[in-house]
Write a protein that holds these residues in place. Structure first.
Motif, PDB file in Angstrom:
ATOM      1  N   THR A 105      84.192  23.865   7.672  1.00  0.00           N
ATOM      2  CA  THR A 105      84.439  24.311   6.442  1.00  0.00           C
ATOM      3  C   THR A 105      83.713  23.783   4.681  1.00  0.00           C
ATOM      4  O   THR A 105      84.446  24.681   3.576  1.00  0.00           O
ATOM      5  CB  THR A 105      84.834  22.637   6.260  1.00  0.00           C
ATOM      6  OG1 THR A 105      84.010  21.899   6.480  1.00  0.00           O
ATOM      7  CG2 THR A 105      85.594  22.056   6.805  1.00  0.00           C
ATOM      8  N   GLY A 106      82.586  24.853   5.062  1.00  0.00           N
ATOM      9  CA  GLY A 106      82.036  24.967   4.272  1.00  0.00           C
ATOM     10  C   GLY A 106      80.221  24.934   4.797  1.00  0.00           C
ATOM     11  O   GLY A 106      80.020  24.637   6.206  1.00  0.00           O
ATOM     12  N   ILE A 125      81.594  26.844   0.109  1.00  0.00           N
ATOM     13  CA  ILE A 125      83.159  26.308   0.609  1.00  0.00           C
ATOM     14  C   ILE A 125      83.922  27.160   1.097  1.00  0.00           C
ATOM     15  O   ILE A 125      84.512  27.988   0.388  1.00  0.00           O
ATOM     16  CB  ILE A 125      83.843  25.095  -0.581  1.00  0.00           C
ATOM     17  CG1 ILE A 125      82.974  24.364  -0.789  1.00  0.00           C
ATOM     18  CG2 ILE A 125      85.157  24.762  -0.007  1.00  0.00           C
ATOM     19  CD1 ILE A 125      83.453  23.366  -1.747  1.00  0.00           C
ATOM     20  N   ALA A 126      84.834  26.637   2.371  1.00  0.00           N
ATOM     21  CA  ALA A 126      86.043  27.864   3.084  1.00  0.00           C
ATOM     22  C   ALA A 126      87.165  27.623   2.661  1.00  0.00           C
ATOM     23  O   ALA A 126      87.142  26.592   2.077  1.00  0.00           O
ATOM     24  CB  ALA A 126      86.012  27.427   4.598  1.00  0.00           C
ATOM     25  N   ASP A 127      87.698  28.416   2.214  1.00  0.00           N
ATOM     26  CA  ASP A 127      88.977  28.576   1.492  1.00  0.00           C
ATOM     27  C   ASP A 127      90.027  27.268   2.442  1.00  0.00           C
ATOM     28  O   ASP A 127      90.367  27.820   4.063  1.00  0.00           O
ATOM     29  CB  ASP A 127      89.814  29.378   1.667  1.00  0.00           C
ATOM     30  CG  ASP A 127      90.784  29.744   0.735  1.00  0.00           C
ATOM     31  OD1 ASP A 127      91.471  29.631  -0.377  1.00  0.00           O
ATOM     32  OD2 ASP A 127      92.543  29.359   1.688  1.00  0.00           O
ATOM     33  N   PHE A 128      90.810  26.642   1.845  1.00  0.00           N
ATOM     34  CA  PHE A 128      91.472  25.452   3.216  1.00  0.00           C
ATOM     35  C   PHE A 128      92.303  26.312   3.457  1.00  0.00           C
ATOM     36  O   PHE A 128      92.922  25.781   4.305  1.00  0.00           O
ATOM     37  CB  PHE A 128      92.130  24.349   1.560  1.00  0.00           C
ATOM     38  CG  PHE A 128      92.873  23.484   2.568  1.00  0.00           C
ATOM     39  CD1 PHE A 128      92.468  22.431   3.450  1.00  0.00           C
ATOM     40  CD2 PHE A 128      94.201  23.699   2.541  1.00  0.00           C
ATOM     41  CE1 PHE A 128      93.040  21.531   4.282  1.00  0.00           C
ATOM     42  CE2 PHE A 128      95.229  22.547   3.264  1.00  0.00           C
ATOM     43  CZ  PHE A 128      94.727  21.464   4.195  1.00  0.00           C
ATOM     44  N   VAL A 131      90.932  27.330   6.716  1.00  0.00           N
ATOM     45  CA  VAL A 131      90.282  26.713   7.817  1.00  0.00           C
ATOM     46  C   VAL A 131      91.886  25.960   8.229  1.00  0.00           C
ATOM     47  O   VAL A 131      91.780  26.064   9.850  1.00  0.00           O
ATOM     48  CB  VAL A 131      89.604  25.220   7.123  1.00  0.00           C
ATOM     49  CG1 VAL A 131      89.646  24.512   8.457  1.00  0.00           C
ATOM     50  CG2 VAL A 131      88.074  26.275   6.199  1.00  0.00           C
ATOM     51  N   ARG A 132      93.202  25.430   7.809  1.00  0.00           N
ATOM     52  CA  ARG A 132      94.002  25.386   8.038  1.00  0.00           C
ATOM     53  C   ARG A 132      94.691  26.337   9.061  1.00  0.00           C
ATOM     54  O   ARG A 132      95.348  25.265  10.740  1.00  0.00           O
ATOM     55  CB  ARG A 132      94.740  24.495   6.580  1.00  0.00           C
ATOM     56  CG  ARG A 132      96.214  23.882   7.483  1.00  0.00           C
ATOM     57  CD  ARG A 132      96.155  23.192   8.364  1.00  0.00           C
ATOM     58  NE  ARG A 132      97.226  22.089   8.958  1.00  0.00           N
ATOM     59  CZ  ARG A 132      97.645  21.866  10.049  1.00  0.00           C
ATOM     60  NH1 ARG A 132      96.362  21.282  10.398  1.00  0.00           N
ATOM     61  NH2 ARG A 132      99.034  21.361  10.878  1.00  0.00           N
ATOM     62  N   GLU A 135      93.239  26.986  12.749  1.00  0.00           N
ATOM     63  CA  GLU A 135      93.474  24.749  13.471  1.00  0.00           C
ATOM     64  C   GLU A 135      95.212  25.121  13.656  1.00  0.00           C
ATOM     65  O   GLU A 135      94.874  24.705  14.357  1.00  0.00           O
ATOM     66  CB  GLU A 135      93.590  23.689  12.160  1.00  0.00           C
ATOM     67  CG  GLU A 135      91.920  23.918  12.157  1.00  0.00           C
ATOM     68  CD  GLU A 135      91.829  22.126  10.647  1.00  0.00           C
ATOM     69  OE1 GLU A 135      91.352  21.425  11.205  1.00  0.00           O
ATOM     70  OE2 GLU A 135      92.823  21.878  10.088  1.00  0.00           O
ATOM     71  N   THR A 148      86.214  20.906  13.514  1.00  0.00           N
ATOM     72  CA  THR A 148      85.861  20.830  12.438  1.00  0.00           C
ATOM     73  C   THR A 148      84.648  20.630  11.492  1.00  0.00           C
ATOM     74  O   THR A 148      84.939  19.427  11.408  1.00  0.00           O
ATOM     75  CB  THR A 148      87.375  21.309  11.161  1.00  0.00           C
ATOM     76  OG1 THR A 148      88.875  21.995  12.361  1.00  0.00           O
ATOM     77  CG2 THR A 148      87.826  21.911   9.773  1.00  0.00           C
ATOM     78  N   MET A 150      81.329  20.980   8.649  1.00  0.00           N
ATOM     79  CA  MET A 150      79.849  21.810   7.761  1.00  0.00           C
ATOM     80  C   MET A 150      79.090  22.231   9.002  1.00  0.00           C
ATOM     81  O   MET A 150      78.939  22.099   9.912  1.00  0.00           O
ATOM     82  CB  MET A 150      79.032  21.174   6.742  1.00  0.00           C
ATOM     83  CG  MET A 150      78.276  22.248   5.788  1.00  0.00           C
ATOM     84  SD  MET A 150      77.756  20.665   4.098  1.00  0.00           S
ATOM     85  CE  MET A 150      79.375  20.279   4.095  1.00  0.00           C
ATOM     86  N   GLY A 196      86.523  32.350   5.216  1.00  0.00           N
ATOM     87  CA  GLY A 196      86.882  31.001   6.429  1.00  0.00           C
ATOM     88  C   GLY A 196      85.499  31.859   7.679  1.00  0.00           C
ATOM     89  O   GLY A 196      85.260  32.797   8.243  1.00  0.00           O
TER      90      GLY A 196
END
Length: 242
Positions: A105-106, A125-128, A131-132, A135, A148, A150, A196
């Motif tokens: 996530t970061g 920071i990873a892009d949300f 990340v989603r 997942e 998930t 850091m 990510g």
């Protein structure tokens, strides 16, 4: 021509998977419906093809932040809009074992490079949405354990007089340690693209002994295969949402 990657400008796909090892580029490319090598210079191997109808570029960035940052910058100049790192890491959590996966996530910026690009308070920071998507993609991967969280990006692999700060960051609930994510996340943020990472755990390194490090075991290879599957399917998911 991009001078480090030695590929034509404009030849990079919107979606890019990156990894450290040039040999892993071909391992990933074998999953594609078709591919061609478009560049190979130093540690930087670049191929392009299609996966389930989506054009994707696969590129290697070598080991460590300085060289990897060159690759990230040129991939973006070449056309990348989303970059996913498919790599390995050492676990800093005793509950995360060899063969598990980590979705970053970061990243903690102990990399020696990004502090020359942005102020120290700037987050990696990873892009949300990346990340989603990773997942969601993992839900379709059989027999996988993942977390998930850091990660810690370090430039040093072998300790010197000073100890590596692995126990320190383990106590702060940082999930794992690796060597490139912080640069990827910072550069992606600066250049306005998404990034990510999905990482296969190749050892628990809270009490790190580099002489015992062995990433070439079957359990690690299987985890890398699962990470590749998740990353490619995450790309398809993101492309379908555009």
């Amino acid at each position: 021509m991009l001078p480090i990657l030695k590929v034509p400008e404009g030849s990079i796909s919107k979606y890019v998977l990156v990894c450290g090892d040039p040999a892993r580029v071909l391992k990933i490319a074998e999953r594609l419906d078709d591919f061609e090598e478009i560049g190979y210079n130093r540690e930087y191997r670049t191929v392009k093809g299609h996966y389930r109808g989506v054009e994707v570029t696969i590129a290697s960035h070598g080991v460590g932040v300085p060289g990897a940052a060159l690759a990230f910058e040129e991939l973006i100049k070449g056309g990348a809009k989303t970059i996913i790192r498919v790599g390995t890491c050492g676990s800093l959590d005793p509950n995360i074992r060899d063969g598990d996966l980590v979705v970053a996530t970061g990243a903690v910026r102990e990399d020696g490079l990004t502090d020359q690009l942005v102020p120290i308070g700037y987050p990696a920071i990873a892009d949300f949405s990346v990340v989603r998507s990773l997942e969601v993609a993992l839900l379709g991967v059989r027999d996988v354990n993942y977390k998930t969280g850091m990660v810690l990006t370090l430039s040093a692999f072998y300790p010197g007089v000073l100890d590596l700060p692995l126990k320190l960051y383990s106590e702060t609930n940082v999930t794992a340690v690796e060597m490139e994510c912080s640069a990827l996340f910072v550069i992606a943020s600066l250049r306005g693209i998404r990034a990510g990472a999905i990482l296969a755990v190749d050892g628990v390194v809270i009490d790190y002994n580099p002489d015992e490090y062995d990433p070439h075991r079957t359990v690690v290879h299987k985890a890398v295969d699962k990470a590749i599957t998740a990353a490619l399917n995450a790309v398809v998911k993101m492309a379908s949402e555009e």
